[in-house]
Design a protein around this motif. Structure first.
Motif, mmCIF file in Angstrom:
data_model
loop_
_atom_site.group_PDB
_atom_site.id
_atom_site.type_symbol
_atom_site.label_atom_id
_atom_site.label_comp_id
_atom_site.label_asym_id
_atom_site.label_seq_id
_atom_site.Cartn_x
_atom_site.Cartn_y
_atom_site.Cartn_z
ATOM 1 N N PHE A 93 0.842 -1.197 0.000
ATOM 2 C CA PHE A 93 0.000 0.000 0.000
ATOM 3 C C PHE A 93 0.880 1.252 0.000
ATOM 4 O O PHE A 93 0.610 2.215 -0.733
ATOM 5 N N LEU A 94 1.923 1.271 0.821
ATOM 6 C CA LEU A 94 2.813 2.426 0.898
ATOM 7 C C LEU A 94 3.598 2.623 -0.394
ATOM 8 O O LEU A 94 3.865 3.759 -0.813
ATOM 9 N N VAL B 258 -6.089 2.066 -2.753
ATOM 10 C CA VAL B 258 -5.666 0.698 -3.055
ATOM 11 C C VAL B 258 -6.818 -0.240 -2.709
ATOM 12 O O VAL B 258 -7.423 -0.128 -1.639
ATOM 13 N N VAL B 259 -7.110 -1.155 -3.632
ATOM 14 C CA VAL B 259 -8.155 -2.149 -3.408
ATOM 15 C C VAL B 259 -7.518 -3.387 -2.796
ATOM 16 O O VAL B 259 -6.564 -3.936 -3.355
ATOM 17 N N THR B 260 -8.030 -3.824 -1.660
ATOM 18 C CA THR B 260 -7.431 -4.962 -0.974
ATOM 19 C C THR B 260 -7.600 -6.241 -1.781
ATOM 20 O O THR B 260 -8.600 -6.449 -2.460
ATOM 21 N N ALA B 261 -6.602 -7.122 -1.667
ATOM 22 C CA ALA B 261 -6.754 -8.472 -2.204
ATOM 23 C C ALA B 261 -7.884 -9.169 -1.459
ATOM 24 O O ALA B 261 -8.089 -8.945 -0.268
ATOM 25 N N ARG B 262 -8.607 -10.017 -2.148
ATOM 26 C CA ARG B 262 -9.738 -10.687 -1.506
ATOM 27 C C ARG B 262 -9.293 -11.694 -0.464
ATOM 28 O O ARG B 262 -10.110 -12.176 0.322
ATOM 29 N N GLU B 263 -8.012 -12.009 -0.453
ATOM 30 C CA GLU B 263 -7.508 -13.003 0.500
ATOM 31 C C GLU B 263 -7.229 -12.428 1.886
ATOM 32 O O GLU B 263 -6.799 -13.157 2.784
ATOM 33 N N LEU B 264 -7.455 -11.134 2.081
ATOM 34 C CA LEU B 264 -7.175 -10.521 3.382
ATOM 35 C C LEU B 264 -8.344 -10.697 4.343
ATOM 36 O O LEU B 264 -9.512 -10.635 3.955
ATOM 37 N N SER B 265 -8.002 -10.873 5.612
ATOM 38 C CA SER B 265 -9.016 -10.895 6.667
ATOM 39 C C SER B 265 -9.298 -9.463 7.123
ATOM 40 O O SER B 265 -8.525 -8.534 6.835
#
Length: 436
Positions: A130-131, A141-148
């Motif tokens: 992200f940085l 930034v769009v988070t990866a779907r694998e993140l909790s």
């Protein structure tokens, strides 16, 4: 709001008509694709003229427009991408959704006044990523779907406040890591990372027949002790076996349930997510209206009073199940998905309603004007789906074609109709009928 962060509700639109429905039913922003360089080549997508009209219309109603330019580009694409970015500079959308570093760089050079958002396709799984994008000029930034949710909350604490975080909260789940899929390429030569995915994760697969057991046993000897191997064949490719390894992480080739976080708005807000993204740039106006309306009310209810949100939970569940879906899961947000988050017996959607048409206004006689999408008849009892959350039932009293000729039923898709109802819908109200 007691200091609670108000998130953006980001809704997909496949065409100009659906964009206007999304605006009417509560979107804060919509995301759309042009006819090139997006990851939904099979969607209707927007011509230059429709994109210009969509951006104008959305801005008039206080809604932002994000445009996808998120293919993983080859060298041969660059000249076309430069020309496309110059066109987008004239159209002035609010943001570009980008996955490729080269495309990101070109966008910064050609249209620096347009915000750049980093697609989930870029595999954004940690704060340093992200940085990295933030230092290069990314706004979101769009988070990866694998993140909790726990991981997203940690990232929120480690990145600047002015770097926005966007996360998917509803819709179809990809079986491959953040959408980086080669399965379509393997079977058909159509590249999922360039907008041509054939969705082989939804196809029907069969286990290998008993007569081939000896051949498959030899293949299985190559696995490690901690792994298990199964063999599958796609139903139209007999004799072509796919060895599927399964270890403690599971397998990733089957049909996933759809993501749904309507019951978890408090946790999404606590994680510090700025934009709640709905998947579905190939979905219908009825789907978009249903999901947008339900999440709009859920978000607003919670920000007004958490007790109000809890008191309406049954309504949210009921409404969200009125659109097409493949059962629901919370994805990776609370735990790694297991077999309970997959569907092994069918790839079909559950569909409770069909869309008959979208109200466009009324004629001189006070009849509702629409272009028909599915068949209905005089005497049918139908529902008028409204942005305020109500679904009044009305009777179809009369149907006329564009020339004023009476019809008993409307069997022809896209035919202009003038319909007398037991009530007058407002523009963009959706006429729907429960599916038998």
């Amino acid at each position: 709001m007691d200091g609670k962060r108000k998130p953006e509700l980001l809704i997909p639109a496949s065409c100009l008509e659906v964009l206007k429905v999304a605006v009417a039913f509560g979107a804060d922003a919509v995301y759309i694709g042009g006819e090139v360089f997006g990851l939904r080549a099979k969607a209707k997508n927007f011509s230059r003229e429709d994109m210009a009209e969509g951006i104008r219309y959305a801005h008039e109603h206080g809604v932002k427009v994000h445009v996808t330019v998120n293919i993983l580009a080859h060298n041969r694409d660059l000249a076309g991408i430069r020309a496309y970015l110059k066109e987008l500079k004239k159209l002035r959308p609010d943001a570009l959704i980008i996955a490729d570093p080269g495309v990101f760089t070109l966008a910064g050079e050609i249209c620096p006044e347009i915000d750049r958002h980093i697609s989930t396709q870029a595999n954004n799984t940690n704060a340093e990523t992200f940085l990295f994008w933030y230092r290069l000029g990314a706004r979101r930034v769009v988070t990866a779907r694998e993140l909790s949710l726990r991981e997203i909350r940690e990232i929120r604490q480690q990145v600047p406040e002015d770097l926005e975080i966007e996360s998917f909260v509803h819709g179809a789940m990809c079986i491959s890591y953040s959408g980086r899929c080669l399965l379509s390429n393997y079977f058909t030569g159509r590249d999922a990372n360039r907008g041509a995915c054939t969705h082989p994760c939804r196809w029907k697969y069969l286990t290998a027949p008993a007569e081939d057991a000896e051949r498959l046993e030899e293949m299985e000897k190559e696995t490690r002790p901690e792994e298990r191997m199964a063999f599958l064949q796609e139903e139209t490719r007999p004799g072509e076996y796919l060895p599927v390894l399964e270890n403690e992480r599971g397998t990733f080739i089957f049909n996933s349930k759809d993501l749904c976080m309507i019951e978890h708005i408090p946790d999404l807000i606590a994680a510090g997510i700025d934009s709640y993204k709905i998947e579905g740039r190939m979905k219908s106006a009825l789907y978009v209206a249903t999901v947008a309306r339900t999440y709009r009310k859920a978000i607003d209810d919670y920000l007004e009073d958490p007790a109000l949100y809890q008191s309406h939970m049954d309504w949210y569940r009921e409404q969200i199940a009125d659109c097409t879906y493949r059962q629901f899961t919370t994805g990776f947000y609370y735990h790694n998905p297991s077999s309970e988050d997959q569907i092994y017996d069918s790839n079909t959607y559950i569909t409770n309603y069909i869309c008959l048409g979208i109200a466009e206004g009324e004629d001189a006689k006070g009849y509702t004007v629409l272009h028909q999408k599915n068949k209905f008849s005089v005497g049918d009892r139908i529902e008028v789906m409204k942005p305020d959350g109500s679904n009044p039932e009305v009777v179809v009293e009369e149907i006329l074609d564009a020339e004023g000729n009476a019809m008993d039923s409307a069997p022809h898709p896209q035919q202009e109709l003038h319909v007398k109802l037991g009530g007058i819908p407002q523009p963009f109200d959706i006429l729907r009928m429960r599916k038998e």
